[in-house]
Design an enzyme around this catalytic site. Structure first.
Site, PDB file in Angstrom:
ATOM      1  N   SER A 172       6.665  25.514 -23.701  1.00  0.00           N
ATOM      2  CA  SER A 172       6.315  26.442 -22.488  1.00  0.00           C
ATOM      3  C   SER A 172       4.826  26.925 -22.816  1.00  0.00           C
ATOM      4  O   SER A 172       3.943  26.065 -22.543  1.00  0.00           O
ATOM      5  CB  SER A 172       7.212  27.554 -22.745  1.00  0.00           C
ATOM      6  OG  SER A 172       7.047  28.560 -21.514  1.00  0.00           O
ATOM      7  N   ASP A 310      11.267  24.902 -17.944  1.00  0.00           N
ATOM      8  CA  ASP A 310      11.019  25.251 -19.371  1.00  0.00           C
ATOM      9  C   ASP A 310      11.610  24.511 -20.629  1.00  0.00           C
ATOM     10  O   ASP A 310      12.850  24.438 -20.576  1.00  0.00           O
ATOM     11  CB  ASP A 310      11.133  26.615 -19.481  1.00  0.00           C
ATOM     12  CG  ASP A 310      10.198  27.520 -20.742  1.00  0.00           C
ATOM     13  OD1 ASP A 310      10.499  26.984 -21.778  1.00  0.00           O
ATOM     14  OD2 ASP A 310       9.488  28.435 -20.346  1.00  0.00           O
TER      15      ASP A 310
END
Length: 572
Positions: A172, A310
């Site tokens: 991320s 993510d």
């Protein structure tokens, strides 16, 4: 196995083990002589003393003086192996990224000892043994959205100390920061984070606000939530544009580190690790976006007909990815983002530094440059503490323990003179006191750092800024300024999360909050001295940590003036 630095007060607890110790090498002529020397090193602070512990069992003790091992005692009944001893020594030196281990003996080695050292990669010269240390260090960057600015501060400290990183793994925002580090343009990365705001990352209608209040925060979160629901994830088009504008293909092609990022493939929610250096035709831009797409709040990224989101859904702190790709040391930076954190057991003898600040770093999905500036400073200071350049837990001090001892001795004398108080009468009382103090401080407590613990707790409740480097004198002055100007509003203009707002309300208004207890004990002790002594006896038994904070505050207000501060500086 873990290596713990000892102080003289710890010697009482470890005495039975030290008395069972045997010399591992000829640092001294006799076991008893080496045991005595270990105590002297602790008492006189003439060498740093460490103990190796595995499953709560002490294995061996090491003294390091001027960068050289000068004493090594193994606990006879522990079953410690030579492999553990040499591994522990390496871990100690690698913790601060020393280039070489040096053992300095007082007496000649016999043939067996000589051979053992050679087998472990040492070279000998006279009564000294040397070993060059090899590193393949990984920087592991966890996910956490807007909190990721902290990782840039960590990078700043590593660059300043010239600590090389061979491997980077990121999820991320950790993937985005990993790419910034690979690009090796710190000033550009710092400027990007300092000027960031949510509009540069996400596209959704957001009401303009002029203040930093809880209603403003809730309004922004409401706008974000509505947009995410209506569009099945807010648009990441601004983030795509930021990636295009920030990253240089030419610089990334010259990467010195191996970089791996983690994303999650849909619909099976499968962890996908991408070797960034092997990406072709600018596809790395799509993978950076994919790793950062916090679905369903953000839209999924489409790559080659598949959808990715993510990486935190499967591996928010990719330590295992680093180990799988050859890391022998890990610097792990956890910015407390949402997601799944795998339980990873490091190989025996492998060292790791875990950075996870005790402070809140703000929101995850709302970005703010002013908050980023603070978080970068925190990351820098806490990395420097991890590398033993500074001390402290909540705060960061450029101070020696000599200076802290001066403060502590004067505080204890103040308690004795004014209230005839001693903190404990025996070892059992001392242990109980430490345990109670740890519940508030959240870090290691020992006799030598009690004054530091109390100062830091007072600073936390007084909202003394944590993103600065202090000496004891500067911190005491900061406390006195806050207490004198307690009606002043907080001047911090960065974004404060809803959780932080709730924490403030709890501290200020909930009867059992530590801040309220501090005020209640202060009020209870606002009586004449005779009655105060009686109340102190009861309060120290029931609320020792809060009561000692009140007494430390009293000591600073009544016993610390400009002349005291001047004298303290000279003594320390």
């Amino acid at each position: 196995m873990k290596m713990i630095k000892l102080h003289f007060s710890d010697s009482y607890d470890f005495l039975p083990y030290i008395q069972k110790c045997r010399l591992a090498f000829p640092f001294y002529r006799a076991h008893s002589e080496a045991q005595t020397a270990l105590f002297e090193h602790l008492k006189e602070k003439s060498a740093a003393v460490y103990v190796a512990i595995k499953k709560e069992q002490p294995l061996f003790f090491v003294s390091i003086q001027e960068g050289q091992v000068v004493n090594l005692l193994a606990v006879a009944s522990s079953g410690v192996t030579w492999a553990q001893i040499f591994s522990g020594i390496d871990m100690l030196y690698k913790k601060t990224f020393k280039s070489e281990v040096v053992l300095r003996f007082r007496h000649s080695l016999n043939e067996t000892e000589h051979s053992r050292l050679i087998q472990q990669g040492y070279r000998l010269s006279g009564n000294e043994a040397y070993k060059k240390l090899q590193y393949n260090t990984a920087l592991v960057l966890g996910g956490g959205g807007a909190r990721g600015a902290y990782q840039i501060g960590v990078w700043q400290a590593l660059k300043e100390l010239d600590i090389p990183i061979q491997i980077i793994t990121g999820t991320s925002v950790g993937a985005l920061n990993g790419a910034l580090i690979v690009q090796d343009d710190f000033e550009q990365a710092k400027e990007m984070w300092e000027q960031i705001d949510t509009k540069k990352i996400l596209s959704f209608p957001m009401k303009e606000t002029t203040g930093n209040t809880l209603p403003d925060m809730l309004s922004k979160m409401a706008s974000f939530t509505v947009a995410a629901i209506q569009s099945k994830g807010v648009s990441t088009r601004p983030l795509q544009q930021l990636i295009d504008a920030t990253f240089s293909p030419e610089k990334l092609e010259q990467a010195k580190q191996q970089f791996y990022l983690v994303t999650t493939e849909l619909p099976g929610v499968v962890e996908t690790v991408i070797h960034f250096n092997m990406c072709k035709n600018d596809q790395w831009k799509q993978w950076l976006l994919a790793s950062s797409s916090f679905f369903p709040a953000m839209a999924a990224a489409q790559i080659d007909g598949k959808y990715y989101i993510d990486g935190g859904y499967r591996n928010n702190i990719p330590v295992d990815t680093a180990i799988a790709n050859g890391a022998t040391e890990c610097i792990i930076v956890d910015v407390k983002g949402p997601g799944m954190t795998k339980h990873v057991v490091l190989p025996e003898g492998q060292s790791a530094i875990l950075l996870k600040t005790p402070w809140s770093l703000g929101t995850v999905l709302l970005f703010d440059g002013a908050r980023s500036i603070v978080n970068i400073k925190l990351g820098y200071l806490e990395m420097m503490k991890a590398l033993e350049k500074y001390i402290g837990y909540w705060y960061t001090f450029d101070e020696s323990f000599v200076g802290l001892q001066v403060l502590q001795q004067q505080f204890f004398r103040y308690l004795k003179k004014n209230y005839q108080l001693s903190l404990w009468k025996n070892r059992e009382e001392r242990k109980k006191f430490y345990q109670k103090l740890r519940k508030y401080y959240k870090d290691r407590v020992y006799e030598e750092n009690i004054s530091l613990v109390l100062l830091e707790l007072l600073g936390k409740f007084a909202d003394v800024p944590a993103d600065q480097l202090y000496t004891v004198v500067e911190f005491v002055q900061a406390l006195k300024i806050v207490w004198t100007n307690k009606e002043e509003e907080n001047t911090f203009d960065g974004m404060i999360s809803a959780q932080e707002w709730l924490g403030k309300y709890y501290d200020d208004f909930f009867l059992l909050s530590e801040k309220r207890q501090l005020q209640l004990v202060t009020d209870l002790l606002a009586v004449e001295v005779k009655e105060k002594k009686k109340r102190l006896s009861w309060l120290l038994d029931q609320l020792p940590v809060i009561t000692l904070q009140v007494l430390m505050k009293e000591f600073i207000n009544e016993g610390v003036d400009d002349e005291w501060l001047k004298n303290f500086h000279m003594k320390s």
